[in-house]
Design a protein around this motif. Structure first.
Motif, PDB file in Angstrom:
ATOM      1  N   VAL A  44       0.716  -1.184  -0.518  1.00 42.34           N
ATOM      2  CA  VAL A  44      -0.077  -0.145  -0.079  1.00 42.34           C
ATOM      3  C   VAL A  44       0.474   1.287   0.076  1.00 42.34           C
ATOM      4  N   THR A  45       0.977   1.673  -0.600  1.00 41.55           N
ATOM      5  CA  THR A  45       1.743   2.794  -1.094  1.00 41.55           C
ATOM      6  C   THR A  45       1.049   4.483  -0.202  1.00 41.55           C
ATOM      7  N   PHE A  46       1.531   5.124   0.073  1.00 42.10           N
ATOM      8  CA  PHE A  46       0.798   6.297   0.599  1.00 42.10           C
ATOM      9  C   PHE A  46       1.026   7.886  -0.362  1.00 42.10           C
ATOM     10  N   SER A  47       0.025   8.746   0.270  1.00 40.22           N
ATOM     11  CA  SER A  47       0.703   9.889  -1.000  1.00 40.22           C
ATOM     12  C   SER A  47       0.988  10.899   0.082  1.00 40.22           C
ATOM     13  N   CYS A  48       1.031  10.537   1.790  1.00 41.33           N
ATOM     14  CA  CYS A  48       2.176  11.039   2.371  1.00 41.33           C
ATOM     15  C   CYS A  48       3.021  10.642   3.050  1.00 41.33           C
ATOM     16  N   LEU A  49       4.133  11.217   3.756  1.00 43.71           N
ATOM     17  CA  LEU A  49       5.699   9.840   4.637  1.00 43.71           C
ATOM     18  C   LEU A  49       3.800  10.052   6.335  1.00 43.71           C
ATOM     19  N   LYS A  50       3.426  10.930   6.549  1.00 41.98           N
ATOM     20  CA  LYS A  50       2.812  10.490   8.020  1.00 41.98           C
ATOM     21  C   LYS A  50       1.917   8.987   8.008  1.00 41.98           C
ATOM     22  N   ALA A  51       1.491   8.912   6.843  1.00 38.92           N
ATOM     23  CA  ALA A  51       0.205   8.203   7.067  1.00 38.92           C
ATOM     24  C   ALA A  51       0.778   6.810   6.972  1.00 38.92           C
ATOM     25  N   ALA A  52       2.279   6.459   6.111  1.00 37.64           N
ATOM     26  CA  ALA A  52       3.151   5.418   6.061  1.00 37.64           C
ATOM     27  C   ALA A  52       3.524   4.912   7.442  1.00 37.64           C
ATOM     28  N   SER A  53       4.057   6.148   8.497  1.00 37.86           N
ATOM     29  CA  SER A  53       4.475   6.182   9.685  1.00 37.86           C
ATOM     30  C   SER A  53       3.474   5.281   9.997  1.00 37.86           C
ATOM     31  N   ILE A  54       1.868   6.244  10.240  1.00 38.77           N
ATOM     32  CA  ILE A  54       1.193   5.676  11.183  1.00 38.77           C
ATOM     33  C   ILE A  54       0.421   4.584  11.145  1.00 38.77           C
ATOM     34  N   ALA A  55       0.729   3.819   9.519  1.00 40.43           N
ATOM     35  CA  ALA A  55      -0.025   2.192   9.173  1.00 40.43           C
ATOM     36  C   ALA A  55       1.432   1.853  10.330  1.00 40.43           C
ATOM     37  N   ILE A  56       2.509   1.939  10.109  1.00 40.95           N
ATOM     38  CA  ILE A  56       3.821   1.155  10.844  1.00 40.95           C
ATOM     39  C   ILE A  56       3.892   0.880  12.201  1.00 40.95           C
ATOM     40  N   SER A  57       3.394   1.738  12.595  1.00 42.78           N
ATOM     41  CA  SER A  57       3.584   2.042  14.165  1.00 42.78           C
ATOM     42  C   SER A  57       2.593   1.838  14.828  1.00 42.78           C
ATOM     43  N   CYS A  58       0.714   1.496  14.649  1.00 40.43           N
ATOM     44  CA  CYS A  58      -0.237   1.655  15.409  1.00 40.43           C
ATOM     45  C   CYS A  58      -0.733   0.628  14.280  1.00 40.43           C
ATOM     46  N   PRO A  59      -1.407  -0.402  15.389  1.00 39.36           N
ATOM     47  CA  PRO A  59      -1.251  -2.192  14.991  1.00 39.36           C
ATOM     48  C   PRO A  59      -2.759  -1.966  14.475  1.00 39.36           C
ATOM     49  N   ILE A  60      -3.095  -2.598  13.140  1.00 44.74           N
ATOM     50  CA  ILE A  60      -4.582  -2.417  12.505  1.00 44.74           C
ATOM     51  C   ILE A  60      -5.000  -3.800  13.270  1.00 44.74           C
ATOM     52  N   ARG A  61      -5.868  -4.143  13.697  1.00 42.76           N
ATOM     53  CA  ARG A  61      -6.335  -4.906  14.510  1.00 42.76           C
ATOM     54  C   ARG A  61      -7.301  -5.368  14.426  1.00 42.76           C
ATOM     55  N   PHE A  62      -7.841  -7.033  14.217  1.00 37.30           N
ATOM     56  CA  PHE A  62      -9.429  -7.435  14.266  1.00 37.30           C
ATOM     57  C   PHE A  62      -9.470  -8.418  15.467  1.00 37.30           C
ATOM     58  N   GLY A  63      -9.464  -8.151  16.390  1.00 37.16           N
ATOM     59  CA  GLY A  63     -10.181  -8.951  17.562  1.00 37.16           C
ATOM     60  C   GLY A  63      -8.322  -8.717  18.290  1.00 37.16           C
ATOM     61  N   VAL A  64      -8.484  -9.951  18.190  1.00 31.42           N
ATOM     62  CA  VAL A  64      -6.531 -10.167  18.312  1.00 31.42           C
ATOM     63  C   VAL A  64      -5.789 -10.128  18.175  1.00 31.42           C
ATOM     64  N   SER A  65      -6.107  -9.899  16.387  1.00 28.63           N
ATOM     65  CA  SER A  65      -5.177 -10.523  15.215  1.00 28.63           C
ATOM     66  C   SER A  65      -4.397  -9.184  14.761  1.00 28.63           C
ATOM     67  N   ASN A  66      -3.424  -9.120  14.553  1.00 33.03           N
ATOM     68  CA  ASN A  66      -2.988  -7.867  13.897  1.00 33.03           C
ATOM     69  C   ASN A  66      -2.341  -8.407  12.266  1.00 33.03           C
ATOM     70  N   LEU A  67      -2.975  -7.441  11.238  1.00 28.55           N
ATOM     71  CA  LEU A  67      -2.517  -7.351   9.996  1.00 28.55           C
ATOM     72  C   LEU A  67      -0.876  -6.966  10.040  1.00 28.55           C
ATOM     73  N   ARG A  68      -0.030  -7.867   9.855  1.00 35.76           N
ATOM     74  CA  ARG A  68       1.366  -7.663  10.083  1.00 35.76           C
ATOM     75  C   ARG A  68       1.903  -6.302   8.577  1.00 35.76           C
ATOM     76  N   ILE A  69       2.248  -5.679   9.392  1.00 33.73           N
ATOM     77  CA  ILE A  69       2.753  -4.282   8.506  1.00 33.73           C
ATOM     78  C   ILE A  69       3.914  -3.701   8.881  1.00 33.73           C
ATOM     79  N   ALA A  70       4.515  -3.418   7.715  1.00 27.51           N
ATOM     80  CA  ALA A  70       6.431  -3.042   8.122  1.00 27.51           C
ATOM     81  C   ALA A  70       6.386  -2.211   6.628  1.00 27.51           C
ATOM     82  N   LYS A  71       7.549  -1.465   6.817  1.00 27.65           N
ATOM     83  CA  LYS A  71       7.624  -0.831   5.812  1.00 27.65           C
ATOM     84  C   LYS A  71       8.247  -1.266   4.653  1.00 27.65           C
ATOM     85  N   ALA A  72       7.600  -1.257   3.870  1.00 26.37           N
ATOM     86  CA  ALA A  72       8.142  -1.718   2.478  1.00 26.37           C
ATOM     87  C   ALA A  72       9.483  -1.544   2.054  1.00 26.37           C
TER      88      ALA A  72
END
Length: 811
Positions: A380-408
């Motif tokens: 997923v490519t964002f138009s700003c660095l701030k959104a990418a930083s938030i996506a990497i730093s803050c877990p996107i969680r479904f219940g107790v399962s997280n999306l495995r997100i890292a910097k590309a």
């Protein structure tokens, strides 16, 4: 085609620093090279490696006074030292008797040396973390990094916070020129805003007077600093600032996140795009679900086979491939259809390979157009660095399962064929590699023990019914035996990186940076186990054996006292490890200036012969530091050898990395947290080795006094790791927001959701597609029309050249 923004900036052009050609002046130029110059010519991973080497050098330099002025006199004047014949043993801890009060000096020394090492490595962590934060937002100017320390960093952070508060409160009215001591940002306001304020006008006049009072040298330095500064406010940018911002646009991987183990419901680009859009409204520039390209890869392999066969036939029978579809110009060649024409039915091989190639190309196009199955990996490519930083730093969680997100990673560094594997699918591979590493460490001790035995000159002479004392004196025998053992062992261990790399590749890592980091960790573990531990055990048992048959018996009998054996063996084998450090200092490091690995790789036609293997050199220097820390208390002279080694290392690697090696790819300092994590265990090895030695000397209070140091060192290093490790995953929100503000103002013309920083839209769409998805093959009429265009283009060039020559003659 890959986007040019997906590549590191330094890969577009390789430059070299200016170094004097004098006999010794070049040494000074290399030694005094500043961080900014070195980073420009060597790359970011090289900068991290140099910061680490300098930290090791300062550890040895700062520890040396206590070692020489305190420990050496205490050891040398002990009662047991007068009964010791060997000179080096007289100034080691072995000269101190059991239950002696002098052993407390060793305890104090262990505390001092460990705290010094922790301090300088934490400063290195601080500098590397700051550099990584700037690297992730595309700032390539790090001239102030050498001045960062724990004493100045807090003040610098306070200044940055105060600056951001004032600009946030009054971004326009807050005038003047405010310089951030951390990021070297400057805020410039039009002079009209200041003219209405008498106090501001007076301050400006005073500042002008101060500038005039500066000498010429300071003015030049100030101008150079101002050229490197970027704007932080919403005021109008100068042309120099715009040029600086344009030149420092982050590459596309800084805007992109990689999601592994994508849930099946999100393996559709529209569904994932809609989901990410709800979380980051208007900030999602591109979503790419990686397709499973296995079948396309197989078809491409077959296409390459037929194309290679046609090229071979063209060379063998002298026809032009541009006439491939003109049968009147092609020879008729009948050969077998398989095994280079030796097997199969006799056919016209030119027609055979051409027809099959065209059919495969058509199949390739059709299959790619119909669509491919999705893999569990998305970008997923964002138009700003701030959104990418938030996506990497803050877990996107479904219940107790997280999306495995890292910097590309960089698109060119990705192993696209490995993205089809999920975590669960790789569990058998990981288990196999873990078992293989275990057996590698265990059974590799057998050849190490054999090397120890082969280098036992006394046993070798006895095998031929000869007495070594009749030919060589005791000092020569000791020196030759130690040097021969070290040399043979070091050469033998050169095989380990290839084995470790092969095992790590079997785990199907997603990108080269991850592969390099895992190889570094495993290679260091092998070196510590095989050199520092196995060598001590085998060395001690070999030294007490009279023939080869006694080695196995000695090893088995010593297993019950393994801790005591390690402690006593490490203290008695100080000379061996001194020779090991000396060999690396005066043989391997000078050889690095001539780059033997480059010529070896060139001779074997290996890929990327110009690439510097950080995983190998990081691990080797980490082993040297561990040896110095372990033996620094037992044998204080080891600090002198360590200092010489790291001084040579700084000189040698600074020169070769800036002048010879080419940075093929960057890990973004991802190796450093692993390096620091392994050095934490190096502290424990040095401390518990001394604890065991104190127990052998029956100094139980001294041994107990060292235990709090082990706990404190582990706690302190863990705290440093937890504080700074998130920096290596994503840039800070303040840095990302500032960079977004600059790019939106200069590149996107104040469009907050603009994507002009990626260049052409095709760059954005194709950057994180497997390269095979953008490959185009030409067949039949495509080839004919391309030939016609090429011929017409050549005619046009010739006519233009003739017209230009005529114009010059007329003039």
């Amino acid at each position: 085609a890959q986007s040019t923004f997906s590549l590191p900036k330094y890969m577009t052009k390789v430059t070299y620093p200016r170094i004097s050609s004098g006999f010794l002046w070049w040494l000074w130029d290399v030694w005094s090279m500043d961080a900014q110059t070195f980073y420009k010519h060597a790359g970011f991973d090289a900068l991290v490696f140099r910061i680490y080497l300098k930290a090791c050098m300062y550890i040895c330099l700062t520890s040396l006074p206590f070692a020489l002025l305190v420990l050496v006199p205490i050891y040398a004047t002990s009662h047991a030292a007068s009964n010791t014949e060997e000179g080096l043993t007289q100034i080691s801890i072995n000269s101190v008797g059991e239950q002696s009060d002098r052993l407390w000096a060793a305890v104090v020394g262990c505390y001092i040396f460990t705290l010094i090492a922790m301090y300088y490595l934490s400063i290195a962590y601080l500098r590397i973390a700051y550099a990584a934060d700037q690297f992730l937002i595309g700032n390539y100017r790090l001239s102030e990094i050498d001045n960062i320390s724990w004493f100045s960093y807090r003040k610098m952070i306070d200044n940055v916070v105060e600056l951001n508060v004032k600009i946030t409160a009054t971004p326009i009215e807050y005038g003047g020129k405010i310089i951030s001591q951390v990021q070297r940002y400057v805020v410039k306001q039009p002079s009209e805003l200041l003219s209405d304020h008498p106090a501001s006008a007076a301050a400006a006049a005073a500042a002008a007077a101060d500038v005039e009072a500066k000498d010429a040298h300071e003015v030049v330095i100030e101008e150079r600093k101002q050229e490197q500064m970027e704007l932080l406010s919403d005021a109008e940018y100068t042309s120099d600032a715009e040029r600086t911002i344009t030149d420092s646009v982050p590459s596309i991987d800084r805007y992109t996140i990689m999601i592994r183990d994508v849930p099946p419901a999100f393996r559709d680009e529209q569904a994932l795009h809609q989901f990410m859009h709800e979380l980051f409204p208007g900030k999602v520039a591109r979503v790419t679900i990686i397709p499973n390209c296995n079948e396309l890869l197989q078809i491409r392999s077959a296409i390459r086979f037929h194309s290679k066969s046609l090229r071979s036939l063209s060379r063998k029978h002298a026809f032009d491939l541009r006439d491939l579809y003109d049968d009147s110009k092609l020879p008729t060649i009948y050969e077998g259809s398989h095994c280079c024409g030796c097997c199969g039915e006799d056919v016209n091989v030119i027609t055979y390979h051409r027809t099959h190639r065209d059919a495969l190309v058509a199949k390739f196009r059709k299959q790619r157009a119909q669509g491919l199955a999705s893999t569990p990996t998305a970008f997923v490519t964002f138009s700003c660095l701030k959104a990418a930083s938030i996506a990497i730093s803050c877990p996107i969680r479904f219940g107790v399962s997280n999306l495995r997100i890292a910097k590309a990673p960089y698109p060119n560094d990705i192993f696209w064929e490995n993205l089809k594997y999920g975590t669960n699918e790789l569990m058998p591979n990981n288990l196999v590699v873990a078992v293989a590493m275990f057996f590698l460490l265990i059974f590799w001790s057998i050849p190490v023990a054999a090397i120890q035995g082969l280098a036992n000159l006394e046993a070798i002479f006895n095998a031929f019914d000869a007495n070594i004392d009749d030919y060589l004196n005791e000092t020569t025998v000791t020196w030759l035996q130690g040097s021969l053992t070290v040399l043979i062992l070091d050469l033998w261990l050169l095989i380990i990186p290839a084995i470790v790399t092969a095992l790590t590749r079997f785990q199907h890592k997603t990108h080269r940076g991850r592969l390099e980091t895992i190889v570094l960790v495993r290679y260091y573990d092998c070196l510590v186990f095989m050199v520092l531990l196995v060598t001590v055990i085998t060395g001690t048992t070999v030294s007490n054996a009279e023939n080869f048959a006694d080695y196995a018996e000695n090893i088995v009998s010593s297993m019950n006292a393994i801790v005591n054996l390690l402690a006593d063996g490490l203290s008695n084998m100080a000379i061996y490890f001194m020779l090991y450090v000396l060999l690396n200092t005066f043989i391997w490091l000078p050889l690095e200036l001539f780059r033997p690995s480059y010529y070896f790789a060139l001779y074997l036609s290996l890929a990327e012969p110009n690439r510097f293997r950080y995983s190998l050199h990081f691990a080797k220097t980490m082993l040297i530091l561990t040896i110095v820390l372990t033996f620094g208390v037992m044998h204080p002279i080891m600090w002198c050898l360590g200092l010489v080694y790291f001084v040579f290392a700084v000189l040698s690697f600074t020169y070769t990395l800036s002048m010879s090696w080419i940075p093929e790819f960057e890990t973004g300092a991802k190796q450093w947290p692993q390096v620091y994590g392994r050095l934490r265990f190096g502290f424990l090895i040095s401390i518990f080795t001394l604890v065991g030695l104190m127990a052998l000397k029956q100094a139980y209070l001294c041994a107990a006094a060292l235990l709090p140091l082990a706990g404190f060192s582990w706690y302190a290093t863990t705290t440093v790791t937890l504080n700074f490790q998130p920096v290596f995953n994503a840039p800070s929100l303040t840095s990302a927001s500032q960079k977004d503000r600059q790019i939106n103002a200069v590149i996107n013309k104040n469009d907050e959701n603009g994507i002009l920083q990626f260049g052409d839209v095709s760059n954005l769409n194709n950057a994180y597609l497997p390269p095979i998805m953008t490959v185009e093959y030409l067949v039949n009429n495509d080839v004919f029309y391309r030939q016609q265009r090429e011929q017409q283009g050549k005619k046009n060039k010739k006519s233009k050249k003739k017209n230009h020559q005529k114009e010059q003659e007329d003039m």
